[in-house]
Motif scaffolding. Structure first.
Motif, PDB file in Angstrom:
ATOM      1  N   GLU A  39       0.830  -1.209   0.000  1.00 59.46           N
ATOM      2  CA  GLU A  39       0.000   0.000   0.000  1.00 59.46           C
ATOM      3  C   GLU A  39       0.870   1.267   0.000  1.00 59.46           C
ATOM      4  O   GLU A  39       0.585   2.230  -0.721  1.00 59.46           O
ATOM      5  CB  GLU A  39      -0.937   0.001   1.204  1.00 59.46           C
ATOM      6  N   LEU A  40       1.939   1.267   0.808  1.00 56.76           N
ATOM      7  CA  LEU A  40       2.841   2.419   0.832  1.00 56.76           C
ATOM      8  C   LEU A  40       3.523   2.595  -0.522  1.00 56.76           C
ATOM      9  O   LEU A  40       3.666   3.721  -1.014  1.00 56.76           O
ATOM     10  CB  LEU A  40       3.887   2.265   1.936  1.00 56.76           C
ATOM     11  N   LEU A  45       5.263   5.622  -3.798  1.00 55.71           N
ATOM     12  CA  LEU A  45       6.314   5.439  -4.790  1.00 55.71           C
ATOM     13  C   LEU A  45       5.788   5.424  -6.222  1.00 55.71           C
ATOM     14  O   LEU A  45       6.494   5.800  -7.146  1.00 55.71           O
ATOM     15  CB  LEU A  45       7.087   4.143  -4.522  1.00 55.71           C
ATOM     16  N   ARG A  46       4.574   4.965  -6.419  1.00 53.67           N
ATOM     17  CA  ARG A  46       4.055   4.798  -7.780  1.00 53.67           C
ATOM     18  C   ARG A  46       3.076   5.894  -8.206  1.00 53.67           C
ATOM     19  O   ARG A  46       2.351   5.726  -9.177  1.00 53.67           O
ATOM     20  CB  ARG A  46       3.401   3.427  -7.908  1.00 53.67           C
ATOM     21  N   GLU A  62       9.302  13.736  -1.467  1.00 54.03           N
ATOM     22  CA  GLU A  62      10.638  13.136  -1.501  1.00 54.03           C
ATOM     23  C   GLU A  62      11.012  12.565  -0.133  1.00 54.03           C
ATOM     24  O   GLU A  62      11.628  11.506  -0.048  1.00 54.03           O
ATOM     25  CB  GLU A  62      11.681  14.143  -1.989  1.00 54.03           C
ATOM     26  N   GLY A  63      10.628  13.260   0.930  1.00 56.31           N
ATOM     27  CA  GLY A  63      10.859  12.723   2.274  1.00 56.31           C
ATOM     28  C   GLY A  63      10.069  11.450   2.505  1.00 56.31           C
ATOM     29  O   GLY A  63      10.575  10.482   3.082  1.00 56.31           O
ATOM     30  N   GLN A  64       8.828  11.414   2.052  1.00 56.74           N
ATOM     31  CA  GLN A  64       8.002  10.216   2.176  1.00 56.74           C
ATOM     32  C   GLN A  64       8.606   9.061   1.386  1.00 56.74           C
ATOM     33  O   GLN A  64       8.658   7.926   1.864  1.00 56.74           O
ATOM     34  CB  GLN A  64       6.577  10.499   1.686  1.00 56.74           C
ATOM     35  N   ARG A  65       9.052   9.357   0.175  1.00 55.41           N
ATOM     36  CA  ARG A  65       9.675   8.320  -0.663  1.00 55.41           C
ATOM     37  C   ARG A  65      10.910   7.739   0.009  1.00 55.41           C
ATOM     38  O   ARG A  65      11.098   6.528   0.027  1.00 55.41           O
ATOM     39  CB  ARG A  65      10.060   8.896  -2.031  1.00 55.41           C
ATOM     40  N   ALA A  66      11.726   8.606   0.573  1.00 56.45           N
ATOM     41  CA  ALA A  66      12.942   8.143   1.248  1.00 56.45           C
ATOM     42  C   ALA A  66      12.589   7.245   2.434  1.00 56.45           C
ATOM     43  O   ALA A  66      13.229   6.208   2.649  1.00 56.45           O
ATOM     44  CB  ALA A  66      13.779   9.335   1.712  1.00 56.45           C
ATOM     45  N   GLN A  70      13.467   3.240   2.745  1.00 53.47           N
ATOM     46  CA  GLN A  70      14.248   2.772   3.892  1.00 53.47           C
ATOM     47  C   GLN A  70      13.509   1.651   4.612  1.00 53.47           C
ATOM     48  O   GLN A  70      14.116   0.643   4.996  1.00 53.47           O
ATOM     49  CB  GLN A  70      14.521   3.940   4.843  1.00 53.47           C
ATOM     50  N   MET A  71      12.206   1.801   4.786  1.00 57.87           N
ATOM     51  CA  MET A  71      11.412   0.759   5.434  1.00 57.87           C
ATOM     52  C   MET A  71      11.469  -0.537   4.631  1.00 57.87           C
ATOM     53  O   MET A  71      11.644  -1.624   5.201  1.00 57.87           O
ATOM     54  CB  MET A  71       9.957   1.217   5.579  1.00 57.87           C
TER      55      MET A  71
END
Length: 87
Positions: A39-40, A45-46, A62-66, A70-71
């Motif tokens: 879901e994330l 990302l998509r 961009e912070g969310q993507r990073a 990482q997760m």
């Protein structure tokens, strides 16, 4: 000092010990954990922001993507970008 030395400090701080990785793998190795990662990936990302998005929205994304990347890296047991030994 070349101006790029801070990258080395970041790489050293990014190392996660084995005990910490195990917790990530146990949490996201479950069916429910995999559903959360999917879901994330789908929602962060998509997807893309539109061309009229303000700079603050782009920086936030961009912070969310990073964070999601990482997760996902920790959940699959990767160390420093490579696959961890599964023995």
């Amino acid at each position: 000092m070349s101006g790029w030395d801070w990258f080395e400090e970041m790489a050293a701080a990014d190392e996660t010990d084995e005990a910490d990785r195990v917790h990530w793998q146990q949490c996201f190795g479950t069916h429910a954990g995999q559903k959360v990662l999917v879901e994330l990936e789908r929602s962060i990302l998509r997807t893309a922001l539109g061309p009229q998005s303000p700079d603050r929205a782009i920086l936030m994304r961009e912070g969310q993507r990073a964070l999601v990347l990482q997760m996902m890296r920790l959940a699959r047991g990767s160390v420093n970008g490579g696959a961890a030994d599964k023995g």
